[in-house]
Design a protein around this motif. Structure first.
Motif, PDB file in Angstrom:
ATOM      1  N   GLU A 153      15.033  46.472  17.928  1.00  0.00           N
ATOM      2  CA  GLU A 153      14.179  45.638  18.954  1.00  0.00           C
ATOM      3  C   GLU A 153      13.566  46.419  19.988  1.00  0.00           C
ATOM      4  O   GLU A 153      12.430  46.151  20.281  1.00  0.00           O
ATOM      5  N   ALA A 168      10.705  36.070  24.170  1.00  0.00           N
ATOM      6  CA  ALA A 168      12.365  36.009  23.815  1.00  0.00           C
ATOM      7  C   ALA A 168      12.590  36.529  22.618  1.00  0.00           C
ATOM      8  O   ALA A 168      11.502  36.191  21.542  1.00  0.00           O
ATOM      9  N   SER A 169      13.888  36.824  22.254  1.00  0.00           N
ATOM     10  CA  SER A 169      14.307  37.319  21.069  1.00  0.00           C
ATOM     11  C   SER A 169      15.998  36.868  20.596  1.00  0.00           C
ATOM     12  O   SER A 169      16.437  36.735  21.696  1.00  0.00           O
ATOM     13  N   LYS A 170      16.044  36.935  19.602  1.00  0.00           N
ATOM     14  CA  LYS A 170      17.647  36.602  19.140  1.00  0.00           C
ATOM     15  C   LYS A 170      17.906  37.272  17.735  1.00  0.00           C
ATOM     16  O   LYS A 170      16.900  37.461  16.942  1.00  0.00           O
ATOM     17  N   LEU A 171      18.952  37.446  17.463  1.00  0.00           N
ATOM     18  CA  LEU A 171      19.618  37.869  16.300  1.00  0.00           C
ATOM     19  C   LEU A 171      19.981  36.740  15.365  1.00  0.00           C
ATOM     20  O   LEU A 171      20.831  36.003  15.800  1.00  0.00           O
ATOM     21  N   VAL A 172      19.636  36.469  14.048  1.00  0.00           N
ATOM     22  CA  VAL A 172      19.978  35.457  13.422  1.00  0.00           C
ATOM     23  C   VAL A 172      20.570  35.911  11.987  1.00  0.00           C
ATOM     24  O   VAL A 172      20.160  36.722  11.405  1.00  0.00           O
ATOM     25  N   LYS A 179      21.962  40.776   9.943  1.00  0.00           N
ATOM     26  CA  LYS A 179      21.260  40.008  10.969  1.00  0.00           C
ATOM     27  C   LYS A 179      19.752  40.324  11.104  1.00  0.00           C
ATOM     28  O   LYS A 179      19.401  41.386  10.854  1.00  0.00           O
ATOM     29  N   LEU A 181      16.120  40.285  13.404  1.00  0.00           N
ATOM     30  CA  LEU A 181      15.548  40.101  14.686  1.00  0.00           C
ATOM     31  C   LEU A 181      14.357  38.998  14.480  1.00  0.00           C
ATOM     32  O   LEU A 181      13.529  39.255  13.744  1.00  0.00           O
ATOM     33  N   GLN A 182      14.532  38.109  15.422  1.00  0.00           N
ATOM     34  CA  GLN A 182      13.716  36.737  15.610  1.00  0.00           C
ATOM     35  C   GLN A 182      12.878  36.957  17.037  1.00  0.00           C
ATOM     36  O   GLN A 182      13.722  36.899  17.710  1.00  0.00           O
TER      37      GLN A 182
END
Length: 219
Positions: A153, A168-172, A179, A181-182
């Motif tokens: 990231e 913003a970001s999150k792990l999916v 996972k 990165l989104q």
């Protein structure tokens, strides 16, 4: 109807005028109308036709995905118009009077026509340019479950350019402990392309296996 010959400057100019206040040929998302008109072009419009060039680069970014656009294909002459007429009286905030400026050879009518066209052009020139922006949701996939996602990231966010803003970001989870990165990004369409982002992100070969645009919305 139609834009005319899209392989010539007149046709491209008609397309450029049509797209001055539109993101797509029809509706508010890519459709077969965009695919048909895109395929009718022999290449990107010249830089001075900025509306057509912006649209072209956006549709080009979908690559082979253009074939899956919704809608039904029609003949290219079914889309757009051969040009954009001057606004009718009461049609917008330009307050143009209902006057026939083109139906007489009278010298007074000609003078009035030239005066009104000059006033209209001056009024349009004073209006601030609208900066076209898009919101992207980007999926970045690592090589395996041992990839340092924090470092991945940080690498992605290290990409800085005029017209690019990370959000913003999150792990999916995608399976097998891996996972992705989104991450959200806002881009100025005339400055940043999806091709640029893909080239920059996939350039981090130690972390990134692939990159996909999960969502693309005009702002």
């Amino acid at each position: 109807m139609g834009f005319g010959d899209l392989k010539k400057k007149d046709g491209l100019s008609a397309l450029n005028a049509y797209l001055v206040d539109k993101s797509y040929i029809e509706g508010y998302q890519p459709s077969q109308a965009d695919a048909v008109v895109f395929d009718a072009l022999i290449g990107p419009p010249p830089a001075d036709l900025e509306n057509a060039l912006r649209w072209y680069n956006h549709i080009k970014s979908y690559g082979a995905g253009r074939s899956s656009f919704p809608g039904q294909k029609k003949d290219v002459s079914s889309y757009g118009s051969a040009g954009k007429a001057a606004p009718a009286a009461g049609g917008d905030d330009d307050d143009d009077d209902d006057i026939d400026l083109f139906g007489s050879d009278d010298e007074d009518a000609k003078a009035e026509r030239e005066k009104r066209l000059a006033e209209y052009a001056a009024k349009k020139a004073k209006k601030p340019a609208v900066i076209a922006k898009s919101s992207l949701l980007i999926d970045v996939k690592p090589w395996d479950d041992e990839t340092d996602m924090k470092a991945l990231e940080e690498a992605v966010r290290s990409i800085q350019a005029d017209g690019l803003l990370w959000g913003a970001s999150k792990l999916v989870p995608v399976g097998y402990g891996i996972k992705k990165l989104q991450i959200n990004a806002v881009i100025e369409d005339d400055k940043i392309s999806t091709d640029f982002l893909e080239e920059e992100i996939t350039g981090f070969e130690d972390f990134v296996q692939s990159m996909d645009i999960a969502a693309f919305n005009k702002i």
